[in-house]
Design a protein around this motif. Structure first.
Motif, PDB file in Angstrom:
ATOM      1  N   LYS A  18       0.841  -1.204   0.000  1.00 24.66           N
ATOM      2  CA  LYS A  18       0.000   0.000   0.000  1.00 24.66           C
ATOM      3  C   LYS A  18       0.875   1.251   0.000  1.00 24.66           C
ATOM      4  O   LYS A  18       0.649   2.174  -0.789  1.00 24.66           O
ATOM      5  CB  LYS A  18      -0.936   0.010   1.209  1.00 24.66           C
ATOM      6  N   MET A 149      -7.702  -2.221  -1.774  1.00 24.96           N
ATOM      7  CA  MET A 149      -8.913  -1.401  -1.679  1.00 24.96           C
ATOM      8  C   MET A 149     -10.035  -2.159  -2.355  1.00 24.96           C
ATOM      9  O   MET A 149      -9.850  -2.732  -3.427  1.00 24.96           O
ATOM     10  CB  MET A 149      -8.725  -0.042  -2.377  1.00 24.96           C
ATOM     11  N   LYS A 153     -12.918   1.533  -0.482  1.00 23.66           N
ATOM     12  CA  LYS A 153     -12.409   1.641   0.895  1.00 23.66           C
ATOM     13  C   LYS A 153     -11.152   0.794   1.041  1.00 23.66           C
ATOM     14  O   LYS A 153     -11.088  -0.342   0.602  1.00 23.66           O
ATOM     15  CB  LYS A 153     -13.465   1.161   1.878  1.00 23.66           C
ATOM     16  N   TRP A 154     -10.151   1.370   1.707  1.00 27.09           N
ATOM     17  CA  TRP A 154      -8.917   0.637   1.974  1.00 27.09           C
ATOM     18  C   TRP A 154      -9.216  -0.543   2.875  1.00 27.09           C
ATOM     19  O   TRP A 154      -9.898  -0.392   3.884  1.00 27.09           O
ATOM     20  CB  TRP A 154      -7.861   1.533   2.612  1.00 27.09           C
TER      21      TRP A 154
END
Length: 156
Positions: A18, A149, A153-154
Motif C-alpha cells: 500500500k 482497496m 475503501k482501503w
C-alpha cells in the motif's frame, strides 16, 4: 516449477505494498488507461495523470476513443508501473470540461507533467477517476492479498 520471489526478504506485506503503491501514484507521470466501447471493443492508451491523494486525474480529447468510452460508461482500469511491480486500479470516471475543472487541479496537473491541456485543443477535457478497487503485486507469491482497496475503501 513454483515461482520464486526475487525480492530481498521475500514477498512484501500488504501494508508495504500500500505504501509503495501510494508512492508510485504520487511519483509516476504516466498510466496505461483501459476502456471499452458499448460493443466491448477495448482501447488501451498511455496518458499523463495526477493523483490528488483520493482521485486520479486524466486529460484526453472527448472526441477520441478513450474520451468517448469514458464519457459513455464511466468505467476504467488503470495500470501503473512495470508488470513485475504493478498497481492496478478499477475506477469510475466523471468528465469535467476545462471550465468546470477546479483551477488548483488544472494547475497541479500541469505542474506535474509540464503540459497544460487547458491551453491545448478545445476538445481536451478532464476525467476524475475515483478508485473502487486497487491491487498491487510483484510476483506470484504476492498474488494472495493483492487487493488493498475494495468498494472504494482501503482494506489494508
Amino acid at each position: 516449477m513454483a515461482s520464486v520471489d526475487s525480492r530481498p526478504g521475500g514477498p512484501r506485506s500488504p501494508e508495504q505494498r500500500k505504501q509503495e503503491a501510494l508512492e508510485r501514484l504520487a511519483r509516476d507521470n504516466d498510466v496505461w488507461v483501459a476502456t471499452a466501447d458499448s460493443a466491448g471493443e477495448p482501447c488501451l492508451v498511455p496518458l499523463a495523470f495526477w493523483w490528488d491523494g483520493e482521485s486520479v486525474w486524466l486529460s484526453t480529447r472527448d472526441t477520441n476513443p478513450t474520451g468517448r468510452n469514458l464519457c459513455a460508461s464511466g468505467r476504467v482500469r488503470l495500470s501503473f508501473g512495470p508488470t513485475r511491480d504493478v498497481v492496478l486500479m478499477h475506477g469510475t470516471a466523471r468528465m469535467l470540461t476545462r471550465e468546470e475543472l477546479p483551477e488548483e487541479v488544472g494547475d497541479a496537473f500541469a505542474a506535474k507533467d509540464g503540459w497544460d491541456p487547458r491551453e491545448d485543443h478545445p476538445s481536451y477535457v478532464f476525467f476524475q477517476v475515483t478508485p473502487q478497487v486497487l491491487q498491487a503485486w510483484g510476483t506470484v507469491p504476492e498474488l494472495a492479498g493483492r487487493t488493498l482497496m475494495r468498494d472504494g475503501k482501503w482494506v489494508v
